[in-house]
Enzyme design. Structure first.
Site, PDB file in Angstrom:
ATOM      1  N   SER A 206      26.770  10.466 -19.118  1.00  0.00           N
ATOM      2  CA  SER A 206      26.708   9.564 -20.272  1.00  0.00           C
ATOM      3  C   SER A 206      27.930   9.645 -21.179  1.00  0.00           C
ATOM      4  CB  SER A 206      25.406   9.791 -21.061  1.00  0.00           C
ATOM      5  OG  SER A 206      24.281   9.476 -20.246  1.00  0.00           O
TER       6      SER A 206
ATOM      7  N   ASN B 281      33.635   7.736 -11.344  1.00  0.00           N
ATOM      8  CA  ASN B 281      32.807   7.748 -10.133  1.00  0.00           C
ATOM      9  C   ASN B 281      32.079   6.408 -10.090  1.00  0.00           C
ATOM     10  OD1 ASN B 281      30.979   8.124  -8.100  1.00  0.00           O
ATOM     11  ND2 ASN B 281      29.867   9.813  -9.103  1.00  0.00           N
TER      12      ASN B 281
ATOM     13  N   GLU C  53      23.392  13.460  -7.291  1.00  0.00           N
ATOM     14  CA  GLU C  53      22.728  12.382  -6.531  1.00  0.00           C
ATOM     15  C   GLU C  53      22.781  12.677  -5.032  1.00  0.00           C
ATOM     16  OE1 GLU C  53      24.898   9.229  -8.402  1.00  0.00           O
ATOM     17  OE2 GLU C  53      23.790   9.593 -10.258  1.00  0.00           O
TER      18      GLU C  53
ATOM     19  N   GLY D  37      23.399   8.920 -16.507  1.00  0.00           N
ATOM     20  CA  GLY D  37      22.850   7.565 -16.554  1.00  0.00           C
ATOM     21  C   GLY D  37      21.717   7.388 -17.552  1.00  0.00           C
TER      22      GLY D  37
ATOM     23  N   HIS E  57      27.685  16.161  -5.782  1.00  0.00           N
ATOM     24  CA  HIS E  57      27.128  15.403  -6.909  1.00  0.00           C
ATOM     25  C   HIS E  57      25.604  15.523  -6.876  1.00  0.00           C
ATOM     26  CE1 HIS E  57      26.030  12.122  -9.548  1.00  0.00           C
ATOM     27  NE2 HIS E  57      27.270  12.153 -10.003  1.00  0.00           N
TER      28      HIS E  57
ATOM     29  N   LYS F  74      30.279   5.238  -7.797  1.00  0.00           N
ATOM     30  CA  LYS F  74      28.986   5.312  -7.082  1.00  0.00           C
ATOM     31  C   LYS F  74      28.844   4.132  -6.116  1.00  0.00           C
ATOM     32  CE  LYS F  74      27.208   8.121 -10.825  1.00  0.00           C
ATOM     33  NZ  LYS F  74      26.087   8.586 -11.614  1.00  0.00           N
TER      34      LYS F  74
ATOM     35  N   GLU G  11      27.852  18.457 -14.769  1.00  0.00           N
ATOM     36  CA  GLU G  11      27.077  17.248 -15.022  1.00  0.00           C
ATOM     37  C   GLU G  11      25.593  17.608 -15.080  1.00  0.00           C
ATOM     38  OE1 GLU G  11      29.494  13.578 -13.622  1.00  0.00           O
ATOM     39  OE2 GLU G  11      28.235  14.235 -11.980  1.00  0.00           O
TER      40      GLU G  11
HETATM   41  P1  13P Z   1      27.028   8.364 -16.097  1.00  0.00           P
HETATM   42  O1  13P Z   1      28.379   8.408 -16.786  1.00  0.00           O
HETATM   43  O2  13P Z   1      26.615   6.975 -15.685  1.00  0.00           O
HETATM   44  O3  13P Z   1      25.987   9.110 -16.855  1.00  0.00           O
HETATM   45  O4  13P Z   1      27.206   9.138 -14.695  1.00  0.00           O
HETATM   46  C1  13P Z   1      27.824  10.383 -14.701  1.00  0.00           C
HETATM   47  C2  13P Z   1      28.082  10.762 -13.290  1.00  0.00           C
HETATM   48  O5  13P Z   1      27.170  10.986 -12.509  1.00  0.00           O
HETATM   49  C3  13P Z   1      29.487  10.843 -12.864  1.00  0.00           C
HETATM   50  O6  13P Z   1      29.609  11.464 -11.628  1.00  0.00           O
END
Ligand code: 13P
Length: 252
Positions: free
Chosen positions: A212, A12, A99, A173, A97, A14, A167
């Site tokens: 992560s 992803n 976010e 992150g 997601h 982003k 997740e």
């Molecule tokens: P990270 O791998 O940066 O923690 O992000 C995970 C994520 O949100 C994948 O959709």
């Protein structure tokens, strides 16, 4: 890993990158793909989907969007419909997601509607679920995820090959991950819920872990029962790291 399921490593990206950078990253994943023993998916920002899909045409690497609207088209300024993603060469779409849930107030009911739109357009939805740190500390992680699953997935999700990504919000992150036992317990919980709701076909639904994931922890996470791949954020922006994660998939 679940016997009978080919693991999927998904990136992803982003809101990152230029289209040239996205193409370079896609080129590197495409070149590494033949030597990797897993399925691969990359999810660039909307603007780069078409260029990445063109780069990956004819390769085993699939392309996905990071969201879609619940309606196929219409007066929705700034939004993207699932048929547009399909038209641009995407085969998958991330939905719900954390976010999106946090930044745009997306509810599970909206994710359900988006899932229906994705399925109608012939896209494979990848539905993201996960608890906040406060919810985990309060002992509510399984209940929260169970509710997200029961509210987000329309009939037909499982038979169409829909994918779930667990997740935990607090692991995204942050460099922190749940313990291996906690990941395994949540994935077993999700499998039980899905089989109860959708029947035995859900035994073959891919359950990804995200949050992560990096080359140093991928092998241990990907070896857990009912973990059928990973949804990778930050590490998917570095071709060598993403490829190293895919190389960590246990040999079936
Ligand atoms: P990270 O791998 O940066 O923690 O992000 C995970 C994520 O949100 C994948 O959709």
């Amino acid at each position: 890993m679940t016997p009978g399921i080919r693991p999927l490593i998904a990136g992803n990206w982003k809101m990152n990158g230029s289209w040239r950078g996205s193409r370079r990253l896609a080129d590197a994943v495409r070149d590494a793909a033949p030597a990797l023993d897993c399925s691969l998916l990359v999810c660039p920002p909307f603007l780069h989907v078409q260029a990445v899909a063109a780069t990956l045409l004819g390769s085993p690497v699939a392309v996905g969007g990071q969201d879609c609207h619940a309606k196929p088209s219409g007066a929705h300024t700034g939004d993207i419909g699932a048929p547009m993603l399909r038209d641009a060469g995407a085969t998958h779409v991330l939905l719900g997601h954390s976010e999106r849930r946090a930044d745009h107030g997306e509810s599970s009911a909206l994710v359900f509607a988006k899932c229906e739109a994705a399925l109608a357009a012939g896209l494979t939805p990848v539905v993201c679920v996960g608890e906040t740190e406060a919810q985990r500390d309060a002992g509510h992680a399984e209940a929260v995820v169970g509710q997200q699953l029961s509210e987000s997935l329309p009939l037909g999700f499982i038979t169409a090959g829909g994918i779930i990504a667990y997740e935990p919000v607090w692991a995204i992150g942050t460099g922190r991950t749940p313990t291996e036992a906690d990941i395994a317990a949540m994935h077993a919980h999700m499998r039980r819920r899905l089989v109860l709701a959708f029947g035995p076909t859900a035994e073959l639904t891919r359950l990804l872990y995200g949050g992560s994931v990096k080359p140093s922890n991928a092998a241990a996470i990907l070896a857990l029962p009912d973990v059928d791949g990973a949804l990778v954020g930050g590490a998917s922006l570095v071709a060598d790291d993403f490829i190293a994660i895919a190389q960590a998939v246990p040999r079936g």
